[in-house]
Motif scaffolding. Structure first.
Motif, short mmCIF file in Angstrom:
data_model
loop_
_atom_site.label_atom_id
_atom_site.label_comp_id
_atom_site.label_asym_id
_atom_site.label_seq_id
_atom_site.Cartn_x
_atom_site.Cartn_y
_atom_site.Cartn_z
N PHE A 1 -0.89 -4.40 -5.46
CA PHE A 1 -0.35 -3.05 -5.33
C PHE A 1 -1.47 -2.03 -5.39
N MET A 2 -1.55 -1.21 -4.34
CA MET A 2 -2.60 -0.20 -4.26
C MET A 2 -2.03 1.15 -3.83
N LEU A 3 -2.66 2.22 -4.31
CA LEU A 3 -2.37 3.56 -3.82
C LEU A 3 -3.61 4.07 -3.10
N ALA A 4 -3.40 4.90 -2.09
CA ALA A 4 -4.54 5.45 -1.35
C ALA A 4 -4.17 6.83 -0.81
N THR A 5 -5.11 7.75 -0.91
CA THR A 5 -4.89 9.10 -0.38
C THR A 5 -4.98 9.08 1.13
N ASN B 1 -11.66 10.49 3.91
CA ASN B 1 -12.37 9.62 2.96
C ASN B 1 -11.37 9.17 1.90
N THR B 2 -10.54 8.22 2.29
CA THR B 2 -9.44 7.81 1.43
C THR B 2 -9.94 7.30 0.08
N LEU C 1 0.85 -1.19 0.00
CA LEU C 1 0.00 0.00 0.00
C LEU C 1 0.89 1.24 0.00
N LEU C 2 0.72 2.08 -1.01
CA LEU C 2 1.53 3.29 -1.16
C LEU C 2 0.65 4.53 -1.04
N GLU C 3 1.13 5.51 -0.29
CA GLU C 3 0.36 6.75 -0.19
C GLU C 3 0.28 7.43 -1.55
N ASP C 4 -0.92 7.80 -1.93
CA ASP C 4 -1.14 8.49 -3.20
C ASP C 4 -0.94 9.99 -2.97
#
Length: 257
Positions: free
Chosen positions: A218-222, A226-227, A153-156
């Motif tokens: 593999f995911m990105l998330a803000t 409200n991610t 999980l990577l910060e967007d």
């Protein structure tokens, strides 16, 4: 009757829980008057990936594995080859067999570039260690190959989407890391490099391509209340990853007498 898991809703909740846990850890640091440098205060107060681990555990149990066989909190150590033991994030031990071992990794904050190589080395090393231990019979001489899973999980944020130039003082890097070409003032062709997000995506894909891990996500998330979750690679989506998990669980269950 067991209620079917709503994957999309649970995934959204689990990733939101990740950010909430990081924020709470930082608040505890502030309240205690002991603030770690940078964003370390967000990660030193305990696990943040717990909700994601529980989600995967629920998916495995829905596929038919016993709840007591799926471990996410304690007794997670497995023997290695290059080291005595390695603590994984989720393991499944059933009927005396290692069914599955999984890593949950993340990267957030402004110092992402300082950790890309470390994360890559860690992922490859952990898998090499357990596969060699398996070859040496640490999990039983008749044990079938376990499933190794890797979720990242990577910060967007803007900084992970900016091309990063490669330093090539002696040899050229693998072409996939070179990125888009451009023409220099001298009329020569240069390359901008790929982004950190692309590097992590390539890492996950190649871990599976080289059969170092059975499957990867593999995911990105803000980082927000409200991610927003994005999954840029079709071959690395959570849905595809969980399908592989279910498939392995069913294969294992079908092999039992």
């Amino acid at each position: 009757m067991t209620t079917k898991i709503n994957i999309d809703t649970r995934l959204q909740e689990a990733v939101q829980s990740y950010w909430d846990a990081r924020a709470k850890n930082k608040e505890k640091q502030v309240e205690s008057g002991r603030i770690d440098a940078g964003n370390r205060g967000e990660v030193t107060g305990g696990t943040q990936m717990g909700a994601l681990e529980i989600l995967v555990a629920d998916i495995l149990c829905e596929a038919g594995l016993k709840r007591l066989d799926v471990r996410t909190r304690t007794a997670l150590e497995l023997p290695g080859y290059f080291r005595a033991t390695k603590k994984w994030d989720l393991i499944v031990i059933s009927e005396g067999q290692l069914v599955l071992a999984m890593e949950f990794k993340s990267q957030a904050g402004a110092s992402i570039g300082n950790n890309v190589n470390n994360r890559s080395e860690e992922a490859v090393g952990s898998a090499k260690d357990i596969w060699t231990a398996y070859r040496e019979g640490r999990f039983g001489t008749k044990a079938p190959p376990p499933f190794l899973g890797y979720l990242f999980l990577l910060e967007d944020r803007d900084s992970v989407k900016v091309p990063v130039a490669n330093k090539e003082p002696y040899f050229k890097v693998d072409p996939v890391f070179r990125g888009e070409p451009f023409t220099t003032k001298k009329g020569e062709t240069g390359y901008r490099g790929v982004t950190y997000a692309q590097r992590y995506e390539l890492l996950c894909r190649r871990l599976v391509l080289e059969r170092i891990y059975s499957s990867a996500c593999f995911m990105l998330a803000t980082n927000s209340r409200n991610t927003v979750i994005s999954q840029p690679a079709e071959d690395l989506t959570f849905a595809r990853f969980t399908a592989a998990l279910r498939g392995h669980a069913l294969t294992f269950l079908g092999s039992q007498p």
